[in-house]
Design an enzyme around this catalytic site. Structure first.
Site, PDB file in Angstrom:
ATOM      1  N   ARG A 123       0.710  15.048  -5.179  1.00  0.00           N
ATOM      2  CA  ARG A 123       1.618  13.996  -4.724  1.00  0.00           C
ATOM      3  C   ARG A 123       2.445  13.416  -5.872  1.00  0.00           C
ATOM      4  NH1 ARG A 123      -2.654  10.329  -1.529  1.00  0.00           N
ATOM      5  NH2 ARG A 123      -3.889  10.972  -3.351  1.00  0.00           N
TER       6      ARG A 123
ATOM      7  N   THR B 209     -13.237  19.303  -1.283  1.00  0.00           N
ATOM      8  CA  THR B 209     -11.781  19.217  -1.154  1.00  0.00           C
ATOM      9  C   THR B 209     -11.045  19.642  -2.430  1.00  0.00           C
ATOM     10  OG1 THR B 209      -9.953  17.746  -0.556  1.00  0.00           O
ATOM     11  CG2 THR B 209     -11.766  16.757  -1.773  1.00  0.00           C
TER      12      THR B 209
ATOM     13  N   ARG C 230      -2.363  15.566   0.308  1.00  0.00           N
ATOM     14  CA  ARG C 230      -2.181  15.338  -1.128  1.00  0.00           C
ATOM     15  C   ARG C 230      -1.002  16.132  -1.682  1.00  0.00           C
ATOM     16  NH1 ARG C 230      -8.354  15.054  -3.641  1.00  0.00           N
ATOM     17  NH2 ARG C 230      -9.120  13.476  -2.204  1.00  0.00           N
TER      18      ARG C 230
ATOM     19  N   ARG D 209       0.847  -1.202   0.000  1.00  0.00           N
ATOM     20  CA  ARG D 209       0.000   0.000   0.000  1.00  0.00           C
ATOM     21  C   ARG D 209       0.870   1.236   0.000  1.00  0.00           C
ATOM     22  NH1 ARG D 209      -4.385   2.814   0.295  1.00  0.00           N
ATOM     23  NH2 ARG D 209      -4.588   4.593   1.719  1.00  0.00           N
TER      24      ARG D 209
ATOM     25  N   ASP E 163      -4.368  17.045  -6.898  1.00  0.00           N
ATOM     26  CA  ASP E 163      -3.456  16.153  -6.177  1.00  0.00           C
ATOM     27  C   ASP E 163      -2.026  16.498  -6.584  1.00  0.00           C
ATOM     28  OD1 ASP E 163      -2.118  14.020  -4.971  1.00  0.00           O
ATOM     29  OD2 ASP E 163      -3.689  12.571  -5.458  1.00  0.00           O
TER      30      ASP E 163
ATOM     31  N   CYS F 213      -1.044  11.496   7.026  1.00  0.00           N
ATOM     32  CA  CYS F 213      -2.209  12.305   7.401  1.00  0.00           C
ATOM     33  C   CYS F 213      -2.147  12.509   8.908  1.00  0.00           C
ATOM     34  CB  CYS F 213      -3.507  11.609   6.981  1.00  0.00           C
ATOM     35  SG  CYS F 213      -4.993  12.528   7.468  1.00  0.00           S
TER      36      CYS F 213
END
Length: 363
Positions: free
Chosen positions: A297, A283, A263, A218, A295, A223
Site C-alpha cells: 500500500r 498472510t 494490502r 482513519r 504490504d 476490503c
C-alpha cells in the site's frame, strides 16, 4: 498542439494492455524490450515470441524466487531463463504459487546474471501496478521503437517511466455530496480521482471537523470481503464500522477509504493469498509466495487527501505504526494514536497474531 498521450496516459494504456494479454514495449538507449504479463500470456503469443529467435527471460520478484529456490542475482528480482520447451502452463506454474505444494519442483531454474536488469525491474513494477501477478516475459529488442510501430504496440520510454511510477499521482477532488449514514446523519462523501487513471479513493467527512484542532481520522484500506460481505477472516469490517461510529459519537472526523484492496495487491491476488492460507501459510508468507512484499500500500494517498481537505493535524485511529510514520513523513502531524481493537473471531485469530508479530501492529 498534440493529441498524443503523455507519459501518464501511456502508462495507463500499458497497464490495461498487460491486463488484457497484449504486449507492450519498453524503450531505452540500448534498444528496449518486449514485455508480456505472465498471468495473461497466451500460447499463440508465446509461440510468436519463440519465432523471434531471441533470448527470453521470465522476470519474477526476489520474494517469488526465494520460494522457488531460484538465484536472484539482481537482489529484488530474478531473470529466469525460459527453457526452449517451456509452455504456457510452465510459465503459469513459475508465476503462480497455486500448485506449489502439489508440484514443488519447478526447476532447477537457471537465472541470468550480469548485464542490465532495469527493464525487467520496470516490467515487474508495471505488472504490480496493473494488479496482476508480478511476473513477466521479457525479450530484448535492438530497436524498441521500430518494433512497437511495426506491431502497433504501446511504447513506453523506460528512462522516464521508472521514476514516474515511484511518484504519487496527483489527486483531483471530483465532487462532494451529503450522504446520511447510520453512524452519522451529518456525513459527506468526497470523491478523489488519480491523474494516472487508477482506482478512485473516497473521504467520508463526519460533521464539520475543526481544522485548527487535531481531527479524528482513519486510513481504511478497501476490503470487499470484510466491508461488504462481512467476512470473518479479517477485522476490516468491524474496524470500518467502529471508526465511523466513534466519529459519529464525537460529532466529527474524517475516514479515508483507500482503494488498495489486499494490502495493495488487488482483489484477485488477495483471493490467491487466501487460497494459500488454506494450505497453511500465514498472510505474510502467502504474499511472499505470490511475489509481493508484506504490504504494497501507499499511504501517501491518505496524506494527500487530508491536505486537500485542509486537515494537517490528526488523532489517528489505527493499530498500525507504519501509518503514523507515513503520515508524519508526508507532512501530517499525528498528535495521538487512537487504538481500534475490534472484530476478533475464531477465524481471524491467527491473522491478527501475524499482524502483531510480523507487521508490528499494536494489538
Amino acid at each position: 498542439m498534440s493529441f498524443a498521450p503523455d507519459l501518464t496516459e501511456t502508462l495507463a494504456r500499458a497497464r490495461s494492455d498487460l491486463r488484457m494479454g497484449v504486449p507492450v514495449v519498453l524503450a531505452d538507449a540500448g534498444g528496449g524490450a518486449l514485455v508480456m504479463a505472465a498471468e495473461t500470456l497466451s500460447e499463440p503469443r508465446l509461440a510468436e515470441v519463440r519465432a523471434l529467435d531471441l533470448p527470453v527471460d521470465l522476470a519474477i520478484t526476489g520474494r517469488r524466487a526465494q520460494t522457488l529456490k531460484a538465484r536472484a542475482y539482481d537482489g529484488d528480482i530474478a531473470r529466469v531463463i525460459l527453457p526452449p520447451d517451456a509452455t504456457r502452463a510452465w510459465v503459469e506454474a513459475v508465476a503462480d504459487p497455486a500448485d506449489d505444494l502439489r508440484s514443488p519442483m519447478k526447476g532447477p531454474l537457471a537465472t541470468r546474471r550480469g548485464g542490465d536488469c532495469g527493464l525487467h525491474r520496470l516490467a515487474l513494477t508495471l505488472t504490480k501496478s496493473a494488479r496482476i501477478l508480478p511476473a513477466a516475459i521479457v525479450v530484448p529488442l535492438e530497436d524498441g521503437a521500430a518494433f512497437a510501430a511495426a506491431h502497433r504496440l504501446t511504447l513506453v520510454d523506460a528512462a522516464a517511466a521508472a521514476p514516474h511510477l515511484l511518484r504519487l499521482s496527483p489527486l483531483e477532488h471530483v465532487v462532494t455530496a451529503r450522504v446520511p449514514l447510520r453512524a452519522a446523519e451529518n456525513a459527506r462523501l468526497h470523491i478523489f480521482r488519480p491523474e494516472d487513471g487508477s482506482e478512485e479513493h473516497y473521504a467520508i467527512e463526519i460533521g464539520r471537523p475543526d481544522r485548527d484542532a487535531p481531527v479524528l481520522a482513519r486510513l481504511h484500506s478497501a476490503c470487499f470481503t470484510g466491508d461488504l460481505l462481512g467476512s470473518l477472516k479479517c477485522d476490516c469490517g468491524p474496524q470500518l464500522n467502529a471508526a465511523l461510529n466513534q466519529m459519529g459519537q464525537e460529532g466529527a472526523g474524517v475516514l479515508l477509504y483507500l482503494n488498495q484492496e489486499g494490502r495493495g495487491i488487488g482483489l484477485a491476488n488477495k483471493m490467491r493469498a487466501y487460497a494459500l492460507q488454506d494450505q497453511g501459510f500465514d498472510t505474510v508468507e502467502a504474499n511472499h509466495r505470490l511475489g509481493f512484499e508484506d504490504d504494497e500500500r501507499d499511504f501517501r494517498l491518505g496524506a494527500a487527501m487530508l491536505e486537500a481537505l485542509g486537515v494537517t493535524t490528526v488523532r489517528l485511529l489505527t493499530n498500525n505504526p507504519a501509518k503514523i510514520a507515513r503520515m508524519r513523513d508526508s507532512g501530517i502531524e499525528v498528535t495521538e494514536r487512537v487504538p481500534l481493537k475490534v472484530g476478533e473471531t475464531r477465524f481471524n485469530h491467527h491473522y491478527l497474531l501475524t499482524k502483531a508479530q510480523k507487521s508490528g501492529h499494536l494489538l
